[in-house]
Write a protein that holds these residues in place. Structure first.
Motif, PDB file in Angstrom:
ATOM      1  N   ILE A  43       0.867  -1.182   0.000  1.00 53.90           N
ATOM      2  CA  ILE A  43       0.000   0.000   0.000  1.00 53.90           C
ATOM      3  C   ILE A  43       0.902   1.229   0.000  1.00 53.90           C
ATOM      4  CG2 ILE A  43      -1.549   1.401   1.435  1.00 53.90           C
ATOM      5  CD1 ILE A  43      -2.809  -1.192   2.451  1.00 53.90           C
ATOM      6  N   LEU A  44       0.592   2.190  -0.863  1.00 61.38           N
ATOM      7  CA  LEU A  44       1.291   3.467  -0.813  1.00 61.38           C
ATOM      8  C   LEU A  44       0.351   4.462  -0.147  1.00 61.38           C
ATOM      9  CD1 LEU A  44       2.989   3.740  -4.325  1.00 61.38           C
ATOM     10  CD2 LEU A  44       4.025   3.113  -2.148  1.00 61.38           C
ATOM     11  N   LEU A  45       0.816   5.051   0.924  1.00 62.84           N
ATOM     12  CA  LEU A  45      -0.010   5.948   1.725  1.00 62.84           C
ATOM     13  C   LEU A  45       0.619   7.342   1.716  1.00 62.84           C
ATOM     14  CD1 LEU A  45      -2.453   5.630   3.702  1.00 62.84           C
ATOM     15  CD2 LEU A  45      -0.811   5.254   5.521  1.00 62.84           C
ATOM     16  N   GLY A  46      -0.232   8.347   1.645  1.00 56.56           N
ATOM     17  CA  GLY A  46       0.278   9.721   1.704  1.00 56.56           C
ATOM     18  C   GLY A  46      -0.765  10.665   1.161  1.00 56.56           C
ATOM     19  N   PRO A  47      -0.635  11.953   1.485  1.00 50.98           N
ATOM     20  CA  PRO A  47      -1.628  12.921   1.028  1.00 50.98           C
ATOM     21  C   PRO A  47      -1.575  13.130  -0.486  1.00 50.98           C
ATOM     22  CG  PRO A  47       0.202  14.025   2.111  1.00 50.98           C
ATOM     23  CD  PRO A  47       0.422  12.562   2.298  1.00 50.98           C
ATOM     24  N   PRO A  48      -2.574  13.813  -1.041  1.00 51.10           N
ATOM     25  CA  PRO A  48      -2.547  14.085  -2.473  1.00 51.10           C
ATOM     26  C   PRO A  48      -1.291  14.890  -2.823  1.00 51.10           C
ATOM     27  CG  PRO A  48      -4.324  15.330  -1.380  1.00 51.10           C
ATOM     28  CD  PRO A  48      -3.778  14.367  -0.389  1.00 51.10           C
ATOM     29  N   GLY A  49      -0.603  14.467  -3.874  1.00 48.87           N
ATOM     30  CA  GLY A  49       0.605  15.180  -4.281  1.00 48.87           C
ATOM     31  C   GLY A  49       1.862  14.619  -3.636  1.00 48.87           C
ATOM     32  N   ILE A  97       0.140  -3.073  -6.219  1.00 45.24           N
ATOM     33  CA  ILE A  97       0.455  -1.868  -5.456  1.00 45.24           C
ATOM     34  C   ILE A  97      -0.822  -1.061  -5.350  1.00 45.24           C
ATOM     35  CG2 ILE A  97       1.819   0.260  -5.441  1.00 45.24           C
ATOM     36  CD1 ILE A  97       3.374  -1.693  -7.745  1.00 45.24           C
ATOM     37  N   LEU A  98      -1.304  -0.899  -4.151  1.00 45.41           N
ATOM     38  CA  LEU A  98      -2.521  -0.109  -3.944  1.00 45.41           C
ATOM     39  C   LEU A  98      -2.126   1.360  -3.811  1.00 45.41           C
ATOM     40  CD1 LEU A  98      -4.445  -2.429  -1.476  1.00 45.41           C
ATOM     41  CD2 LEU A  98      -5.137  -1.855  -3.820  1.00 45.41           C
ATOM     42  N   ASP A  99      -2.673   2.168  -4.692  1.00 46.72           N
ATOM     43  CA  ASP A  99      -2.339   3.595  -4.740  1.00 46.72           C
ATOM     44  C   ASP A  99      -3.633   4.388  -4.517  1.00 46.72           C
ATOM     45  OD1 ASP A  99      -2.019   6.191  -5.697  1.00 46.72           O
ATOM     46  OD2 ASP A  99      -1.496   5.585  -7.731  1.00 46.72           O
ATOM     47  N   GLY A 100      -3.732   5.034  -3.360  1.00 46.84           N
ATOM     48  CA  GLY A 100      -4.947   5.809  -3.068  1.00 46.84           C
ATOM     49  C   GLY A 100      -6.037   4.970  -2.424  1.00 46.84           C
ATOM     50  N   TYR A 101      -5.695   3.799  -1.987  1.00 47.39           N
ATOM     51  CA  TYR A 101      -6.624   2.897  -1.303  1.00 47.39           C
ATOM     52  C   TYR A 101      -5.806   2.023  -0.361  1.00 47.39           C
ATOM     53  CZ  TYR A 101     -10.023  -0.783  -0.418  1.00 47.39           C
ATOM     54  OH  TYR A 101     -10.867  -1.672   0.199  1.00 47.39           O
ATOM     55  N   ASP A 115       2.320  -7.007   2.531  1.00 45.18           N
ATOM     56  CA  ASP A 115       3.741  -7.048   2.882  1.00 45.18           C
ATOM     57  C   ASP A 115       4.155  -5.788   3.630  1.00 45.18           C
ATOM     58  OD1 ASP A 115       4.822  -9.570   1.623  1.00 45.18           O
ATOM     59  OD2 ASP A 115       3.652  -8.704   0.001  1.00 45.18           O
ATOM     60  N   ALA A 116       3.711  -4.644   3.119  1.00 37.42           N
ATOM     61  CA  ALA A 116       4.092  -3.395   3.783  1.00 37.42           C
ATOM     62  C   ALA A 116       3.182  -2.256   3.361  1.00 37.42           C
ATOM     63  CB  ALA A 116       5.538  -3.037   3.439  1.00 37.42           C
ATOM     64  N   VAL A 117       3.163  -1.248   4.221  1.00 33.87           N
ATOM     65  CA  VAL A 117       2.469   0.004   3.907  1.00 33.87           C
ATOM     66  C   VAL A 117       3.542   1.079   3.894  1.00 33.87           C
ATOM     67  CG1 VAL A 117       0.721   1.652   4.687  1.00 33.87           C
ATOM     68  CG2 VAL A 117       0.367  -0.814   5.030  1.00 33.87           C
ATOM     69  N   VAL A 118       3.813   1.624   2.728  1.00 35.93           N
ATOM     70  CA  VAL A 118       4.858   2.634   2.616  1.00 35.93           C
ATOM     71  C   VAL A 118       4.206   4.007   2.688  1.00 35.93           C
ATOM     72  CG1 VAL A 118       6.639   3.614   1.129  1.00 35.93           C
ATOM     73  CG2 VAL A 118       6.329   1.123   1.221  1.00 35.93           C
ATOM     74  N   GLU A 119       4.544   4.736   3.747  1.00 33.05           N
ATOM     75  CA  GLU A 119       4.010   6.090   3.896  1.00 33.05           C
ATOM     76  C   GLU A 119       5.008   7.083   3.312  1.00 33.05           C
ATOM     77  OE1 GLU A 119       3.948   7.716   7.850  1.00 33.05           O
ATOM     78  OE2 GLU A 119       3.052   9.591   7.139  1.00 33.05           O
ATOM     79  N   LEU A 120       4.552   7.865   2.347  1.00 33.53           N
ATOM     80  CA  LEU A 120       5.396   8.929   1.802  1.00 33.53           C
ATOM     81  C   LEU A 120       5.195  10.155   2.692  1.00 33.53           C
ATOM     82  CD1 LEU A 120       4.676   8.415  -2.001  1.00 33.53           C
ATOM     83  CD2 LEU A 120       6.723   7.762  -0.736  1.00 33.53           C
ATOM     84  N   VAL A 121       6.226  10.459   3.449  1.00 31.06           N
ATOM     85  CA  VAL A 121       6.133  11.544   4.426  1.00 31.06           C
ATOM     86  C   VAL A 121       6.539  12.853   3.746  1.00 31.06           C
ATOM     87  CG1 VAL A 121       6.927  12.360   6.679  1.00 31.06           C
ATOM     88  CG2 VAL A 121       6.720   9.898   6.255  1.00 31.06           C
ATOM     89  N   VAL A 122       5.612  13.795   3.703  1.00 31.88           N
ATOM     90  CA  VAL A 122       5.863  15.036   2.963  1.00 31.88           C
ATOM     91  C   VAL A 122       5.477  16.254   3.787  1.00 31.88           C
ATOM     92  CG1 VAL A 122       5.689  14.170   0.600  1.00 31.88           C
ATOM     93  CG2 VAL A 122       3.625  14.705   1.858  1.00 31.88           C
ATOM     94  N   ASP A 123       5.971  17.385   3.351  1.00 31.58           N
ATOM     95  CA  ASP A 123       5.654  18.654   3.978  1.00 31.58           C
ATOM     96  C   ASP A 123       4.424  19.221   3.250  1.00 31.58           C
ATOM     97  OD1 ASP A 123       5.541  21.258   4.737  1.00 31.58           O
ATOM     98  OD2 ASP A 123       7.600  21.770   4.140  1.00 31.58           O
TER      99      ASP A 123
END
Ligand code: AMP
Length: 195
Positions: free
Chosen positions: A4-10, A82-86, A108-116
């Motif tokens: 899973i890819l997790l993170g805000p829009p953008g 790869i779940l993108d946006g879900y 397997d994993a949830v990758v959080e894209l940490v952004v400003d």
């Protein structure tokens, strides 16, 4: 591999998902793309989702969960995806957990894209300008006003997933402010440790 890819829009979820597709040969399941296709095809789901999406709000869990349940049963997703946006809500996270359980599979994993946050609206406006310059359609929700609502929805409904997956030992944070190549490299490193 089920990711899973997790993170805000953008945050760069779509960009990184595409790179993972190339590298691992598993599909990117973007609920945003699937919903936009439904809107374009004017299906029942598309008709129900359009106004909600244009306003930057979240489509109902019921609709989105049904789309994903159907999609993960397709042959190309058998080896992983790869779940993108879900998932984007706790109810969706529970639902995908149950879907995988039922199929004897695991995340397997949830990758959080940490952004400003401050960088995000600029990225969204750039995406809109790039699409326009390339003669591609510009997303109706890629503008500053709707972006504010999308970010509010993220914090209200999606950010709780960070704690949810952390508690399950699945969360990995990656610095989403680095360059695209650097982020890819960091994700590759995370995935290498899993296998
Ligand atoms: P995205 O392309 O991921 O930015 O999604 C665009 C829009 O589609 C969102 O702002 C929502 O309106 C809708 N959407 C996409 N994925 C979901 C989801 N998992 N749950 C609810 N709504 C979603």
């Amino acid at each position: 591999m089920r990711l899973i890819l997790l993170g805000p829009p953008g945050a760069g979820k779509g960009t990184q998902a595409q790179r993972l597709v190339e590298k691992h040969g598993i599909p990117q399941l973007s609920t945003g793309d699937m919903l936009r296709a439904a809107v374009a095809a004017q299906t029942e789901v598309g008709k129900r989702a359009k106004a909600v999406m244009d306003a930057g709000e979240l489509v109902s869990d019921e609709i989105v969960n049904a789309i994903v349940a159907e999609r993960i049963d397709q042959a190309d997703a058998a080896k992983g995806f790869i779940l993108d946006g879900y998932p984007r809500t706790l109810a969706q996270a529970d639902a995908v957990g149950a879907m995988l359980n039922k199929r004897g599979a695991e995340l397997d994993a949830v990758v959080e894209l940490v952004v400003d946050d401050k960088a995000l609206v600029g990225r969204i406006l750039k995406r809109a300008a790039d699409a326009k310059a390339a003669g591609q359609p510009v997303r109706k929700d890629d503008n500053a006003e709707v972006f504010d609502e999308r970010l509010r929805e993220y914090y209200k409904k999606t950010a709780p997933l960070i704690g949810y997956y952390y508690a399950k030992g699945k969360l990995v944070g990656v610095d989403g402010m680095a360059t695209i190549d650097e982020v890819t490299k960091e994700i590759d490193g995370v995935l290498a440790k899993l296998s």
